[in-house]
Design a protein around this motif. Structure first.
Motif, mmCIF file in Angstrom:
data_model
loop_
_atom_site.group_PDB
_atom_site.id
_atom_site.type_symbol
_atom_site.label_atom_id
_atom_site.label_comp_id
_atom_site.label_asym_id
_atom_site.label_seq_id
_atom_site.Cartn_x
_atom_site.Cartn_y
_atom_site.Cartn_z
ATOM 1 N N TRP A 1 0.839 -1.194 0.000
ATOM 2 C CA TRP A 1 0.000 0.000 0.000
ATOM 3 C C TRP A 1 0.876 1.245 0.000
ATOM 4 O O TRP A 1 2.036 1.196 0.387
ATOM 5 C CB TRP A 1 -0.888 0.036 1.245
ATOM 6 C CG TRP A 1 -1.850 -1.098 1.302
ATOM 7 C CD1 TRP A 1 -1.686 -2.271 1.983
ATOM 8 C CD2 TRP A 1 -3.103 -1.196 0.630
ATOM 9 N NE1 TRP A 1 -2.777 -3.089 1.772
ATOM 10 C CE2 TRP A 1 -3.664 -2.450 0.952
ATOM 11 C CE3 TRP A 1 -3.821 -0.336 -0.208
ATOM 12 C CZ2 TRP A 1 -4.890 -2.868 0.467
ATOM 13 C CZ3 TRP A 1 -5.046 -0.755 -0.689
ATOM 14 C CH2 TRP A 1 -5.573 -2.002 -0.355
ATOM 15 N N GLY A 2 0.262 2.356 -0.392
ATOM 16 C CA GLY A 2 0.900 3.647 -0.229
ATOM 17 C C GLY A 2 0.857 4.049 1.231
ATOM 18 O O GLY A 2 -0.063 3.652 1.961
ATOM 19 N N VAL A 3 1.811 4.830 1.664
ATOM 20 C CA VAL A 3 1.948 5.165 3.078
ATOM 21 C C VAL A 3 0.721 5.908 3.624
ATOM 22 O O VAL A 3 0.369 5.759 4.796
ATOM 23 C CB VAL A 3 3.259 5.947 3.330
ATOM 24 C CG1 VAL A 3 3.195 7.351 2.769
ATOM 25 C CG2 VAL A 3 3.623 5.963 4.793
ATOM 26 N N PHE A 4 0.026 6.666 2.781
ATOM 27 C CA PHE A 4 -1.130 7.429 3.246
ATOM 28 C C PHE A 4 -2.460 6.790 2.868
ATOM 29 O O PHE A 4 -3.504 7.418 2.996
ATOM 30 C CB PHE A 4 -1.064 8.868 2.718
ATOM 31 C CG PHE A 4 0.102 9.631 3.271
ATOM 32 C CD1 PHE A 4 0.200 9.885 4.631
ATOM 33 C CD2 PHE A 4 1.110 10.061 2.437
ATOM 34 C CE1 PHE A 4 1.273 10.587 5.155
ATOM 35 C CE2 PHE A 4 2.194 10.766 2.952
ATOM 36 C CZ PHE A 4 2.270 11.021 4.313
ATOM 37 N N GLN A 5 -2.460 5.562 2.452
ATOM 38 C CA GLN A 5 -3.705 4.894 2.078
ATOM 39 C C GLN A 5 -4.458 4.352 3.282
ATOM 40 O O GLN A 5 -5.587 3.934 3.155
ATOM 41 C CB GLN A 5 -3.433 3.767 1.079
ATOM 42 C CG GLN A 5 -3.178 4.287 -0.314
ATOM 43 C CD GLN A 5 -3.038 3.175 -1.304
ATOM 44 O OE1 GLN A 5 -2.056 2.453 -1.291
ATOM 45 N NE2 GLN A 5 -4.032 3.034 -2.159
ATOM 46 N N GLY A 6 -3.831 4.315 4.447
ATOM 47 C CA GLY A 6 -4.524 3.876 5.640
ATOM 48 C C GLY A 6 -4.888 2.407 5.639
ATOM 49 O O GLY A 6 -5.795 1.983 6.328
#
Length: 184
Positions: free
Chosen positions: A162-167
């Protein structure tokens, strides 16, 4: 007096045996060290096997060691490619491991999952090193997760990215890798 050379010409069977012994040795090394796997099973855009620099081998050694460690390097030095090889090595070493891969760009995360899946499905050199590293057909692969055959049933993927800000970084994992989380 002229001394005659007593050189012997190797027979094709002997040459094949020596070549097979050499190949078997490379496969054994790739099973023991992730950087050896990178050099054995990964190729560049021109079809040449990876040749890692000493600093890249050190990254692999640190990732394999007991400490939580960081590999810092500028763009274009192979961090993501080497981490991909290391992830495959970890999955080959222990098919029960649960790995999370987090990076700054969500698109990079999905591309890494895709590349790992392609290697598992189509890389004959990887198959030589880890013949039991196979997709788990009972679980569908997605853009963010893949499952390999394990010794137990789990709702957690073998690899999730996942992307770091995708939660979406919740859930259980045994190994957590961050790659290019600061991309500004």
């Amino acid at each position: 007096m002229v001394q005659q050379s007593r050189s012997r010409i190797a027979r094709p069977r002997e040459i094949r045996r020596v070549a097979q012994d050499y190949e078997d040795g490379r496969i054994q090394k790739a099973r023991r060290r992730s950087w050896e796997l990178a050099q054995y099973a990964f190729k560049d855009e021109e079809g040449q096997r990876f040749r890692l620099a000493d600093f890249q081998k050190e990254w692999h050694n640190r990732w394999t060691g007991p400490d939580n460690d960081i590999a810092i390097g500028p763009r274009g030095h192979g961090k993501t490619e080497n981490l991909t090889a290391h992830i495959l090595w970890r999955l080959g070493q222990n098919p029960n491991v649960r790995i999370k891969y987090i990076c700054g760009e969500p698109d990079l995360a999905t591309r890494v999952v895709s590349v790992v899946g392609q290697h598992i499905e189509m890389n004959p050199d990887l198959r030589q090193v880890f013949p039991d590293l196979r997709p788990d057909k009972a679980n569908e692969w997605s853009r963010h997760a893949l499952f390999i055959q394990r010794e137990f049933i789990s709702k957690e993927p073998s690899l999730e990215a996942w992307g770091v800000f995708q939660g979406k970084s919740g859930g259980r994992c045994d190994l957590l890798f961050f790659d290019d989380v600061c991309n500004w």
